[in-house]
Design a protein around this motif. Sequence first.
Motif, PDB file in Angstrom:
ATOM      1  N   GLN A 144       0.861  -1.296  -0.019  1.00 32.33           N
ATOM      2  CA  GLN A 144      -0.156  -0.010   0.257  1.00 32.33           C
ATOM      3  C   GLN A 144       0.879   1.209  -0.128  1.00 32.33           C
ATOM      4  OE1 GLN A 144      -2.600  -0.740   3.354  1.00 32.33           O
ATOM      5  NE2 GLN A 144      -3.981  -1.785   2.158  1.00 32.33           N
ATOM      6  N   THR A 202      -3.583  -3.215  -5.485  1.00 32.16           N
ATOM      7  CA  THR A 202      -2.458  -2.433  -5.692  1.00 32.16           C
ATOM      8  C   THR A 202      -2.400  -2.226  -7.249  1.00 32.16           C
ATOM      9  OG1 THR A 202      -1.259  -2.866  -3.772  1.00 32.16           O
ATOM     10  CG2 THR A 202      -0.001  -2.004  -5.453  1.00 32.16           C
ATOM     11  N   ARG A 217      -4.601   5.283   4.140  1.00 33.00           N
ATOM     12  CA  ARG A 217      -4.389   5.784   2.740  1.00 33.00           C
ATOM     13  C   ARG A 217      -3.998   7.531   3.314  1.00 33.00           C
ATOM     14  NH1 ARG A 217      -7.136   7.108  -3.003  1.00 33.00           N
ATOM     15  NH2 ARG A 217      -4.950   7.536  -3.703  1.00 33.00           N
ATOM     16  N   VAL A 239      -4.692  -7.493  -1.494  1.00 35.86           N
ATOM     17  CA  VAL A 239      -4.067  -6.352  -1.451  1.00 35.86           C
ATOM     18  C   VAL A 239      -3.279  -6.070  -2.704  1.00 35.86           C
ATOM     19  CG1 VAL A 239      -2.174  -4.817  -0.390  1.00 35.86           C
ATOM     20  CG2 VAL A 239      -3.939  -6.309   1.004  1.00 35.86           C
TER      21      VAL A 239
END
Length: 400
Positions: A14, A76, A225, A72
């Motif tokens: 992330q 991504t 984020r 994830v």
Amino acid sequence: MSIVTVQLGQCGNQIGFEVFDALFSDSHCPQGLCSKRENEAYQASCKERFFSEEENGVPIARAVLVDMEPKVINQTLSKAAHSGRWKYGQHSCFCQKQGSGNNWAYGYSVHGPRHEDSIMNLIQKEVEKCDSLNGFFIIMSMAGGTGSGLGAFVTQNLQDQYSSPLKMNQIIWPYGTGEVIVQNYNSILTLSHLYRSSDALLVHENDAVHKICAKLMNIKQISFRDINQVLAHQLGSVFQPTYSGEGSFHYRRNPLGIDWQVRPPLSRLPTLGKMSLNKEFHFNTSIANLVILRGKDVHSAELGAFKDPALYTSWLEPVHAFSVWKTQRAFSKYEKSAALVSNSQFLVKPLDMIVGKAWNMFASKAYIHQYTKFGIEEEDFLDSFTLLEQVIASYCNLGF
């Protein structure tokens, strides 16, 4: 001179996405203080370092994505592809589901060795795309489970197979209030292994970044984020190139240009123990400081305070411990920006706290079975404690 980024686990993937997005946005941001020629040179330098050949006109990140779950990584990849500006390579990902919970020992002793060839082959393919490899940038959590153990294992393999290029690990220091019950165990194991195999540890504290989001950016509902974007902007402002004054931008072999290790003369090595922690630090003694100034008025900035000998350990002259980089090419949307990268006593107290908490758990044998069943023995913990106590003592001794 290119950098291959290795994104490990949910945290690494992330943050890695946000870093590449920030780098790309910055390199394509119009700049009034630079000539067109200078801006084009800046873009070319950024692309060479962080992106490889274009595919259908879209640059491809020089990165390898590793995780134990596909969710994830798929997110991504999708976010990068849908941006339409840059993307990850089709064959740059490794995801093999692990079946023993979120466990540091499993990541280091089982998952890593089991999939070593697959992961290192992906990294080698990225290396082969580089005309000149400058180093590796490994992004990972410090206190996570399997991902942190795997990150320590991968970094060790990079040191074994690529001894000359720089290995820099960006690690996320856990919240002080705790994320997982064994985070202090995971932290000391991660730090001790990386200390042996990495050339530089670039540390960001979750608590500190959270405060930036809350107090400086006034974000009411802080998301991961938000935190990751702050991290990405900090990293991007440091890693982008500096102008040489001869029509081109350049990087140094060490992207941060400073000595990262505490290596006092043998005669000054302290006696191990925590006596020096009782001393109140009047200021943050350093062995190296790098200031990066970008944008408007950089050449008129007054930096004399950074040359004060009182800021540095007694066995280093400021001229050897302080560096400054300046460029009128601003970073991203900011008219002017400043970044400080410091190798100092700043983490002594947080590190001592984590080591102390881990020792208290270890003394009562709490949760040790979660590690011993996958090959991490009590002696491995003791080795980690010993090494980190030495690190703490060395940094404490900087103030004497």
